[in-house]
Design a protein around this motif. Structure first.
Motif, PDB file in Angstrom:
ATOM      1  N   ILE A  79       6.046   1.153  -3.177  1.00 39.71           N
ATOM      2  CA  ILE A  79       6.017  -0.253  -2.764  1.00 39.71           C
ATOM      3  C   ILE A  79       7.274  -0.992  -3.211  1.00 39.71           C
ATOM      4  O   ILE A  79       8.006  -1.576  -2.398  1.00 39.71           O
ATOM      5  CB  ILE A  79       4.764  -0.957  -3.312  1.00 39.71           C
ATOM      6  N   LEU A  80       7.524  -0.989  -4.512  1.00 40.76           N
ATOM      7  CA  LEU A  80       8.600  -1.812  -5.054  1.00 40.76           C
ATOM      8  C   LEU A  80       9.985  -1.270  -4.725  1.00 40.76           C
ATOM      9  O   LEU A  80      10.889  -2.038  -4.358  1.00 40.76           O
ATOM     10  CB  LEU A  80       8.436  -1.954  -6.566  1.00 40.76           C
ATOM     11  N   LEU A  81      10.172   0.033  -4.865  1.00 40.79           N
ATOM     12  CA  LEU A  81      11.498   0.622  -4.634  1.00 40.79           C
ATOM     13  C   LEU A  81      11.727   0.942  -3.156  1.00 40.79           C
ATOM     14  O   LEU A  81      12.691   0.479  -2.544  1.00 40.79           O
ATOM     15  CB  LEU A  81      11.660   1.880  -5.478  1.00 40.79           C
ATOM     16  N   ILE A  82      10.827   1.742  -2.583  1.00 38.14           N
ATOM     17  CA  ILE A  82      11.072   2.263  -1.234  1.00 38.14           C
ATOM     18  C   ILE A  82      10.875   1.202  -0.158  1.00 38.14           C
ATOM     19  O   ILE A  82      11.722   1.024   0.721  1.00 38.14           O
ATOM     20  CB  ILE A  82      10.179   3.487  -0.983  1.00 38.14           C
ATOM     21  N   ALA A  87      12.980  -2.737   3.617  1.00 40.23           N
ATOM     22  CA  ALA A  87      13.034  -4.104   4.138  1.00 40.23           C
ATOM     23  C   ALA A  87      14.441  -4.683   4.055  1.00 40.23           C
ATOM     24  O   ALA A  87      14.828  -5.509   4.901  1.00 40.23           O
ATOM     25  CB  ALA A  87      12.054  -4.996   3.375  1.00 40.23           C
ATOM     26  N   LEU A  88      15.220  -4.273   3.066  1.00 42.52           N
ATOM     27  CA  LEU A  88      16.604  -4.730   2.966  1.00 42.52           C
ATOM     28  C   LEU A  88      17.451  -4.140   4.095  1.00 42.52           C
ATOM     29  O   LEU A  88      18.379  -4.788   4.585  1.00 42.52           O
ATOM     30  CB  LEU A  88      17.192  -4.352   1.602  1.00 42.52           C
ATOM     31  N   ILE A  89      17.136  -2.912   4.499  1.00 42.99           N
ATOM     32  CA  ILE A  89      17.867  -2.280   5.607  1.00 42.99           C
ATOM     33  C   ILE A  89      17.551  -2.993   6.920  1.00 42.99           C
ATOM     34  O   ILE A  89      18.438  -3.339   7.695  1.00 42.99           O
ATOM     35  CB  ILE A  89      17.506  -0.792   5.716  1.00 42.99           C
ATOM     36  N   LEU A 217      11.155  10.471  -3.308  1.00 42.90           N
ATOM     37  CA  LEU A 217      12.367  10.470  -2.496  1.00 42.90           C
ATOM     38  C   LEU A 217      12.111  10.832  -1.028  1.00 42.90           C
ATOM     39  O   LEU A 217      12.785  10.292  -0.145  1.00 42.90           O
ATOM     40  CB  LEU A 217      13.409  11.409  -3.106  1.00 42.90           C
ATOM     41  N   PRO A 218      11.155  11.741  -0.725  1.00 40.93           N
ATOM     42  CA  PRO A 218      10.874  11.975   0.696  1.00 40.93           C
ATOM     43  C   PRO A 218      10.443  10.708   1.427  1.00 40.93           C
ATOM     44  O   PRO A 218      10.864  10.466   2.558  1.00 40.93           O
ATOM     45  CB  PRO A 218       9.741  13.009   0.654  1.00 40.93           C
ATOM     46  N   GLU A 219       9.586   9.893   0.787  1.00 38.60           N
ATOM     47  CA  GLU A 219       9.195   8.624   1.398  1.00 38.60           C
ATOM     48  C   GLU A 219      10.398   7.703   1.557  1.00 38.60           C
ATOM     49  O   GLU A 219      10.535   6.998   2.562  1.00 38.60           O
ATOM     50  CB  GLU A 219       8.122   7.930   0.546  1.00 38.60           C
ATOM     51  N   LEU A 220      11.292   7.696   0.556  1.00 39.64           N
ATOM     52  CA  LEU A 220      12.484   6.861   0.628  1.00 39.64           C
ATOM     53  C   LEU A 220      13.365   7.280   1.801  1.00 39.64           C
ATOM     54  O   LEU A 220      13.826   6.447   2.591  1.00 39.64           O
ATOM     55  CB  LEU A 220      13.277   6.952  -0.681  1.00 39.64           C
ATOM     56  N   VAL A 221      13.591   8.583   1.922  1.00 38.19           N
ATOM     57  CA  VAL A 221      14.460   9.085   2.993  1.00 38.19           C
ATOM     58  C   VAL A 221      13.842   8.827   4.360  1.00 38.19           C
ATOM     59  O   VAL A 221      14.492   8.290   5.267  1.00 38.19           O
ATOM     60  CB  VAL A 221      14.733  10.593   2.795  1.00 38.19           C
ATOM     61  N   GLY A 296      11.913  -7.968   0.420  1.00 43.64           N
ATOM     62  CA  GLY A 296      12.350  -6.655  -0.024  1.00 43.64           C
ATOM     63  C   GLY A 296      13.140  -6.747  -1.319  1.00 43.64           C
ATOM     64  O   GLY A 296      13.011  -5.907  -2.211  1.00 43.64           O
ATOM     65  N   GLY A 297      13.959  -7.800  -1.438  1.00 48.82           N
ATOM     66  CA  GLY A 297      14.701  -8.018  -2.671  1.00 48.82           C
ATOM     67  C   GLY A 297      13.794  -8.293  -3.858  1.00 48.82           C
ATOM     68  O   GLY A 297      14.070  -7.837  -4.980  1.00 48.82           O
ATOM     69  N   VAL A 298      12.694  -9.010  -3.620  1.00 44.16           N
ATOM     70  CA  VAL A 298      11.717  -9.260  -4.685  1.00 44.16           C
ATOM     71  C   VAL A 298      11.088  -7.949  -5.144  1.00 44.16           C
ATOM     72  O   VAL A 298      10.919  -7.706  -6.345  1.00 44.16           O
ATOM     73  CB  VAL A 298      10.629 -10.244  -4.210  1.00 44.16           C
ATOM     74  N   PHE A 299      10.724  -7.095  -4.180  1.00 43.93           N
ATOM     75  CA  PHE A 299      10.170  -5.780  -4.524  1.00 43.93           C
ATOM     76  C   PHE A 299      11.141  -5.005  -5.409  1.00 43.93           C
ATOM     77  O   PHE A 299      10.760  -4.466  -6.456  1.00 43.93           O
ATOM     78  CB  PHE A 299       9.891  -4.967  -3.250  1.00 43.93           C
ATOM     79  N   LEU A 300      12.394  -4.935  -4.975  1.00 44.34           N
ATOM     80  CA  LEU A 300      13.390  -4.146  -5.689  1.00 44.34           C
ATOM     81  C   LEU A 300      13.645  -4.716  -7.084  1.00 44.34           C
ATOM     82  O   LEU A 300      13.760  -3.960  -8.070  1.00 44.34           O
ATOM     83  CB  LEU A 300      14.696  -4.103  -4.891  1.00 44.34           C
TER      84      LEU A 300
END
Length: 314
Positions: A79-82, A87-89, A217-221, A296-300
């Motif tokens: 949630i927070l990172l990915i 959302a930033l992308i 990382l798979p979810e991130l990618v 997205g920035g808040v999550f990160l």
């Protein structure tokens, strides 16, 4: 040599994620399935396999901190990172109908995880209940999507594109991408754990951070690539489905294989961070039709603060 392994693992993740997204979208078009359904089922299951392998192996090795911390930490990172990076992308589109349905299941799964953590042990009975709930969720999701004619009725351009695509090639891309993702994640996790252990970090912290990030990382990618390709409904479905799968399938399967105790660190702090992240996701999703870049920035920022707290309390 460890750093070389880390690099190889990252390259495999990128290649696997690209193939997996391409194959999954092609299959969705071919069978008239919505990208969201693919994200909630096939993609979430495939990208959560590293967590499953890692948690079961950790339980068998007598490392409950890694086994449970992997699940809780991965859900926080998803949630927070990915989702934050996704959302930033590109802003993540939200289907309110789907959010009410699958968001409710995510809340149920998170509260079930809280119950197990509060008890202090992951038993075989709890594991069996989790697996039954997962099967019920996937079956219900598929049935609802099949009845949703709006989701199944593709436009003429989409149908024409689907007819041109090779189903077997799509399947090979999906399975091959999944295999590369799993291989890459395993290389990354094993190398990262080796490095973290050398610095004398506890297994619970390793599970919550290094292993959780590595297996996420798979979810991130896949979510990042889905966002770049503007399939953000698939990206959101991947996050929601992965978090549900992490709790019901991974904790369930781990408990069936080897019941384990829950570390006190997770009971005292990390489970509440997971619940707070889940609540924030639902608030952002319900208050608009998209999760926009500032959200997205808040999550990160929240994830950076979480990691900072863990470092300060080492």
């Amino acid at each position: 040599m460890v750093y070389v392994t880390l690099l190889i693992g990252f390259v495999l993740l990128i290649a696997g994620g690209e193939g997996f997204v391409r194959g999954a979208v092609s299959i969705a078009r071919k069978f008239g399935m919505s990208p969201l359904l693919i994200g909630l089922t096939l993609m979430s299951i495939g990208t959560s396999l590293p967590e499953l392998v890692t948690s079961v192996q950790a339980a068998l090795d007598g490392a409950p901190g890694i086994a449970v911390g992997n699940v809780v930490g991965s859900n926080i990172a998803n949630i927070l990172l990915i989702l934050g990076i996704t959302a930033l992308i590109f802003p993540v589109m939200v289907d309110k109908g789907v959010l009410y349905r699958d968001g409710g299941v995510l809340v149920l799964a998170s509260l079930a995880c809280l119950g197990v953590v509060a008890i202090g042990a992951l038993s075989r009975t709890a594991g069996f209940i989790f697996i039954v709930l997962l099967v019920a969720y996937i079956s219900r999701t598929y049935a609802i999507e099949k009845r949703n004619t709006a989701a199944l009725r593709a436009s003429e351009s989409v149908r024409a594109k689907a007819r041109q695509e090779n189903l077997w090639l799509a399947i090979v891309l999906t399975l091959g991408g999944m295999a590369l993702i799993i291989a890459g994640a395993r290389l990354l996790v094993s190398s990262a754990v080796e490095l973290a252990t050398a610095f004398g970090v506890s297994e619970t912290i390793i599970g919550l951070t290094v292993v959780a990030i590595g297996t996420s990382l798979p979810e991130l990618v896949t979510s990042g690539l889905a966002a770049i390709k503007r399939h953000t409904d698939m990206a959101l479905g991947n996050i929601i489905g992965s978090n549900i799968f992490n709790i019901f399938a991974i904790m369930g399967a781990t408990a069936l294989v080897q019941p384990i105790p829950v570390p006190n660190e997770i009971i005292g702090f990390d489970i509440w961070v997971m619940l707070a992240a889940t609540g924030l996701l639902l608030v952002f999703a319900y208050t608009g039709r998209t999760i926009v870049r500032w959200e997205g920035g808040v999550f990160l920022a929240g994830y950076i603060a979480y990691l900072g707290w863990l470092v300060l309390t080492l």
